[in-house]
Design an enzyme around this catalytic site. Structure first.
Site, mmCIF file in Angstrom:
data_model
loop_
_atom_site.group_PDB
_atom_site.id
_atom_site.type_symbol
_atom_site.label_atom_id
_atom_site.label_comp_id
_atom_site.label_asym_id
_atom_site.label_seq_id
_atom_site.Cartn_x
_atom_site.Cartn_y
_atom_site.Cartn_z
ATOM 1 N N ASP A 45 73.529 -41.831 -90.636
ATOM 2 C CA ASP A 45 73.407 -42.321 -89.256
ATOM 3 C C ASP A 45 72.200 -41.673 -88.591
ATOM 4 O OD1 ASP A 45 74.762 -39.784 -89.190
ATOM 5 O OD2 ASP A 45 75.461 -40.205 -87.154
ATOM 6 N N ASP A 72 65.409 -36.959 -90.097
ATOM 7 C CA ASP A 72 66.799 -36.616 -89.753
ATOM 8 C C ASP A 72 67.666 -37.867 -89.846
ATOM 9 O OD1 ASP A 72 69.095 -35.461 -88.750
ATOM 10 O OD2 ASP A 72 68.330 -35.215 -86.716
ATOM 11 N N GLU A 74 77.386 -37.964 -88.189
ATOM 12 C CA GLU A 74 76.905 -36.599 -87.925
ATOM 13 C C GLU A 74 76.312 -36.509 -86.531
ATOM 14 O OE1 GLU A 74 74.695 -32.968 -87.710
ATOM 15 O OE2 GLU A 74 73.878 -34.967 -87.422
ATOM 16 N N ASP A 77 68.952 -31.194 -94.419
ATOM 17 C CA ASP A 77 69.062 -31.802 -93.082
ATOM 18 C C ASP A 77 68.545 -30.819 -92.038
ATOM 19 O OD1 ASP A 77 69.741 -33.631 -91.102
ATOM 20 O OD2 ASP A 77 71.820 -32.918 -90.958
ATOM 21 N N HIS A 116 76.472 -43.421 -45.536
ATOM 22 C CA HIS A 116 75.258 -43.231 -44.750
ATOM 23 C C HIS A 116 75.128 -41.735 -44.464
ATOM 24 C CE1 HIS A 116 72.438 -43.352 -41.448
ATOM 25 N NE2 HIS A 116 72.302 -44.680 -41.576
ATOM 26 N N THR A 124 68.530 -42.960 -47.471
ATOM 27 C CA THR A 124 69.353 -41.917 -46.868
ATOM 28 C C THR A 124 70.809 -42.175 -47.207
ATOM 29 O OG1 THR A 124 69.201 -43.241 -44.861
ATOM 30 C CG2 THR A 124 67.801 -41.289 -44.978
ATOM 31 N N ARG A 161 75.223 -23.794 -77.268
ATOM 32 C CA ARG A 161 75.020 -23.513 -78.694
ATOM 33 C C ARG A 161 75.684 -22.177 -78.967
ATOM 34 N NH1 ARG A 161 73.004 -27.864 -81.859
ATOM 35 N NH2 ARG A 161 72.014 -29.149 -80.274
HETATM 36 N N1 BES Z 1 69.846 -32.255 -88.686
HETATM 37 C C1 BES Z 1 70.358 -31.883 -87.412
HETATM 38 C C2 BES Z 1 70.727 -30.427 -87.302
HETATM 39 C C3 BES Z 1 69.599 -29.438 -87.484
HETATM 40 C C4 BES Z 1 68.388 -29.634 -86.850
HETATM 41 C C5 BES Z 1 69.800 -28.342 -88.263
HETATM 42 C C6 BES Z 1 67.371 -28.734 -87.044
HETATM 43 C C7 BES Z 1 68.795 -27.423 -88.442
HETATM 44 C C8 BES Z 1 67.567 -27.628 -87.827
HETATM 45 C C9 BES Z 1 71.583 -32.727 -87.114
HETATM 46 O O1 BES Z 1 71.394 -34.086 -87.422
HETATM 47 C C10 BES Z 1 71.875 -32.691 -85.639
HETATM 48 O O2 BES Z 1 71.099 -33.192 -84.879
HETATM 49 N N2 BES Z 1 73.005 -32.111 -85.274
HETATM 50 C C11 BES Z 1 73.508 -32.146 -83.944
HETATM 51 C C12 BES Z 1 74.980 -31.865 -84.056
HETATM 52 C C13 BES Z 1 75.802 -32.303 -82.889
HETATM 53 C C14 BES Z 1 75.716 -33.775 -82.617
HETATM 54 C C15 BES Z 1 77.249 -31.898 -83.103
HETATM 55 C C16 BES Z 1 72.816 -31.099 -83.088
HETATM 56 O O3 BES Z 1 72.430 -30.028 -83.600
HETATM 57 O O4 BES Z 1 72.637 -31.343 -81.900
HETATM 58 MN MN MN Z 2 70.579 -34.293 -89.270
HETATM 59 MN MN MN Z 3 70.230 -34.972 -85.779
#
Ligand code: BES
Ligand code: MN
Ligand code: MN
Length: 461
Positions: free
Chosen positions: A88, A119, A153, A180, A213, A315, A328
């Protein structure tokens, strides 16, 4: 091995034509309008897996998009690789910023431009071609191989943990291989031993039953846009430390050794800042940029919505405001525990003048492994041969939720060997993949199977 490498060189152009077909299917998992495309993409990948000689290729339906499984299990006594990737892709908006159509892959200056190029379709395809090279030239693989590809994913892998738990015996292996992620920099291949986790929320703030308003009612009731801004400003302090009580309790500190290793990496802070187009870098005091991104937890506002944002002035006192926010996480923070703490904190700082709803969205656990394990070392040798340079060890800031599931449910270490580049615009307009890295990555993948095949293993096949 020479025949395998010759095949990879001789078929470079055909590989590109095939990759273009894979990239042409708009498998955007987040958008319901693309549900059929996601399925079509799964069918394409499954057909390709069968064509290159994988067996038992099956589409497993889930409550969301299908999981693809395929295997090749005839290397008696050799280790088994469980390969994971995703077919995806992210949405493409804003479309007007793409220099070529996102689903009509275009080659410019040695890069292939398309949504999913880096990706993760391009990197999944890299392994397809390494497998094809072995199977077509030798009629066999040096390892046993099980492949699962998911179609969710990019929307948080909500159904994959259940799939893994339901197929534990079928997925038994010695090691997981995933491509990935990114290399440290152009010409600097890397092996990744840590990923951050994630918890994602939507916060809705509501006051009056309709927009009002702002002259007639302004001053009499709370403004949801303002309230939301005030609430967001209480989540981090000015130095960007997160104020949610208990948030840092389980954070595993960086070791002195890691800090020393990160400090040795060829990281140019000035170039980084310029490439990003920012005036000044900013983050938690006491940590370097790489430490902040790889090993420290963060809170980010992903999106904000409230009131009038069109041209000119209006307004109005908006009836509601909304924010998408996420954190994160790093080892050993638990997304469920952090979500509970965050939820309670947001409710506590919500004033009684408005109605605040907190909705939990996607989540994923952080992950880290011991980079000295035999599989990581085997991968390092393969990468060195494929890219002509020994990989550096890195952690990364992104998240791949299933990696910790593989560790916890299947007891498997993961080898994260990514060939994307940090500037290849993943999730952004003009996503691309460097064709030299793709080619070297196919070679390194073919060598990786050899290297892992030569290790002791074979407990599962
Ligand atoms: N491939 C990425 C994750 C990634 C990016 C790992 C760069 C290491 C370096 C993955 O497809 C992704 O985007 N993951 C999401 C996960 C989320 C939707 C739970 C992310 O990291 O935002
Ligand atoms: Mn990915
Ligand atoms: Mn991604």
């Amino acid at each position: 091995m020479n025949a395998v490498l010759d095949f990879i060189h001789a078929n470079r152009d055909r590989f590109l034509d095939e990759l273009k077909q894979f990239l042409a299917i708009p498998s955007i998992s987040a958008l319901p309008a693309h549900q059929e495309d996601v399925k079509r993409c799964a069918d394409w990948a499954a057909a390709e897996m069968t064509r290159i000689g994988l067996q038992n290729v099956t589409l497993f339906p889930t409550p969301g998009h299908p999981v693809i499984y395929g295997d090749w299990l005839h290397a008696a006594g050799a280790p088994t690789i469980l390969f994971y990737g995703h077919y995806d892709v992210q949405p493409v908006d804003p479309l007007e910023l793409w220099e070529s159509p996102p689903f009509d892959a275009t080659i410019r200056d040695g890069e292939i431009y398309a949504r999913g190029a880096a990706d993760d379709k391009g990197q999944v395809f890299m392994h397809f071609k390494a497998l094809e090279a072995h199977l077509s030239q030798n009629g066999k693989l040096p390892v046993n191989m099980k492949i699962i590809l998911e179609g969710e994913e990019e929307v948080g892998s909500a159904n994959l943990d259940d799939f893994v738990r339901a197929h534990k015996a079928d997925l038994a292996a010695d090691v997981v291989v995933i491509s990935d992620s990114t290399m440290f920099d152009r010409g600097v291949p890397s092996m990744c031993y840590g990923l951050r986790g994630l918890c994602y929320f939507q916060i809705d703030v509501k006051s009056a039953s309709t927009d009002l308003h702002s002259g007639m009612y302004g001053g009499a009731i709370a403004n949801p846009g303002q309230v939301l801004a005030q609430m967001l400003s209480q989540i981090k302090d000015k130095s960007s430390r997160i104020k949610v009580p208990g948030f840092y309790d389980d954070v595993q500190p960086l070791t002195d050794e890691e800090r020393a290793e990160f400090a040795k990496l060829p990281f140019n802070e000035k170039k980084y800042r310029k490439d990003l187009g920012v005036a000044k870098l900013f983050g938690e005091p006491g940590y370097s940029t790489l430490e902040r991104v790889w090993a420290r937890p963060t809170f980010e506002v992903n999106g904000l919505l409230s009131g009038f944002t069109g041209e000119g002035a209006k307004t109005v006192l908006p009836a509601q405001a909304m924010a998408k926010v996420s954190m994160r996480l790093v080892p050993n923070q638990d997304p469920v525990k952090i979500s509970d703490l965050f939820d309670a904190y947001v409710k506590r700082i919500a004033p009684k003048t408005v109605d605040v709803t907190v909705t939990r969205m996607q989540g994923g656990k952080p992950w880290m492994c011991d980079p000295h394990n035999d599989f990581v070392q085997a991968a390092a040798r393969a990468i060195e041969q494929g890219f002509g340079r020994r990989p550096v060890l890195v952690r990364e800031g992104g998240s791949i939720p299933v990696v910790s599931t593989f560790q916890e449910e299947l007891g498997l270490p993961s080898v994260l060997f990514g060939v994307g580049l940090p500037d290849e615009n993943a999730h952004a307009p003009n996503e691309k993949l460097d064709l030299g890295n793709l080619h070297n990555g196919i070679i390194a993948s073919a060598l990786l199977y050899e290297e892992i095949g030569a290790l002791a293993g074979g407990s599962t096949a």
